[in-house]
Design an enzyme around this catalytic site. Structure first.
Site, PDB file in Angstrom:
ATOM      1  N   ASP A  94       0.830  -1.210   0.000  1.00 56.00           N
ATOM      2  CA  ASP A  94       0.000   0.000   0.000  1.00 56.00           C
ATOM      3  C   ASP A  94       0.865   1.261   0.000  1.00 56.00           C
ATOM      4  OD1 ASP A  94      -2.344   1.421  -0.022  1.00 56.00           O
ATOM      5  OD2 ASP A  94      -2.706   1.260   2.125  1.00 56.00           O
ATOM      6  N   HIS A  96       2.908   3.568  -8.963  1.00 59.26           N
ATOM      7  CA  HIS A  96       2.683   2.153  -9.279  1.00 59.26           C
ATOM      8  C   HIS A  96       3.896   1.560 -10.003  1.00 59.26           C
ATOM      9  CE1 HIS A  96      -1.287   2.315  -7.712  1.00 59.26           C
ATOM     10  NE2 HIS A  96      -1.799   3.060  -8.678  1.00 59.26           N
ATOM     11  N   LEU A 105      11.361 -20.244  -4.182  1.00 60.10           N
ATOM     12  CA  LEU A 105      10.238 -19.432  -3.681  1.00 60.10           C
ATOM     13  C   LEU A 105       8.938 -19.674  -4.463  1.00 60.10           C
ATOM     14  CD1 LEU A 105       9.475 -16.854  -1.918  1.00 60.10           C
ATOM     15  CD2 LEU A 105       9.976 -15.561  -4.003  1.00 60.10           C
TER      16      LEU A 105
END
Ligand code: FPP
Length: 244
Positions: free
Chosen positions: A19, A36, A130
């Site tokens: 956020d 962004h 991962l």
């Protein structure tokens, strides 16, 4: 068995609410789209850092079911960033043995995007480093609703006895079925709420809220959040082991 009272190690599953992109950009007099874009850089840094630290699962909230209500231009921009990320980064992630998984509703998504998701998942399916889980068009209540619908159908078809519906059965019908629950949830940007993210899965998750905006996130902030996690006393509803 849960190891009560011992120091936590590296969290196996870290979930992040990325956020603050918009506020970070606005503070710099730039358009939200700039935030962004820088958010994608932070995402790349975080994936590398998580893999280096030996984290098993990293789940990132990239676009919520509710984010469609943003201005159309911003929605379009976020979708394009995701498409570009998949086009440019998946090959590299595959080389690094990263497995990509996407959670969230697929119905109603444009077919080209669904195909991209399926191809990325199929290509990396056997990878063992991962697990990078991207939550897209994701909302926890919608996910739970889909799971309930699937289970209800199985009950109607006589495949499941209602008495056999346990929390594990419900968990396995969620998009995250088969993954461990998050040990640590990090939210950047100063807000302290879950925003319809992994509500079922976070029953015993430790939360770390950071004031920094997502574009500022890096390996050192990840380490700081993990240190905070390691200082927490996780009891899973039990009591701390008594010292003699
Ligand atoms: C929150 O910032 C962030 C998002 C809604 C999306 C997160 C997206 C990225 C990090 C980039 C795209 C993702 C991928 C997977 C390529 P905000 O816009 O809510 O910021 P604000 O709270 O300051 O307005």
């Amino acid at each position: 068995m849960t190891d009560l009272g011992s120091r936590n190690g590296v969290p196996r599953h870290v979930a992040i609410i990325m956020d603050g992109n918009g506020r970070w950009a606005t503070r710099r007099g730039k358009p939200r789209s700039f935030g962004h874009r820088q958010g994608v850089e932070a995402l790349r840094r975080t994936v590398r850092a998580a893999a280096d630290m030996g984290i098993d699962v990293l789940t990132l909230y990239s676009f919520s079911s509710e984010n469609w209500s943003r201005p159309q231009s911003e929605v379009r921009f976020l979708l394009e960033l995701l498409r570009r990320f998949i086009r440019t980064d998946v090959a590299e992630l595959h080389k690094s043995n990263v497995r990509i998984m996407i959670i969230g509703g697929r119905d109603g998504l444009e077919p080209a995007l669904r195909t991209m998701f399926e191809e990325a998942e199929t290509l990396t399916r056997e990878n063992t480093a991962l697990k990078l889980v991207i939550a897209f068009n994701y909302g926890s209540r919608q996910e739970i609703t889909r799971a309930v619908q699937i289970i209800a159908r199985k009950v109607a078809e006589g495949k499941i006895d209602p008495a056999d519906i346990t929390p594990a059965v419900i968990g396995n019908h969620l998009d995250t079925g088969g993954l461990p629950d998050p040990d640590l949830l990090i939210r950047t940007g100063g807000e302290q709420r879950l925003s319809n993210y992994l509500l079922w899965q976070c029953a015993y998750t430790e939360f770390v809220f950071l004031p920094e905006y997502w574009p500022e996130f890096d390996a050192s902030l990840l380490s700081r959040a993990i240190e905070e996690f390691q200082s927490r006393d996780r009891r899973f509803g039990g009591v701390k082991a008594q010292t003699a």
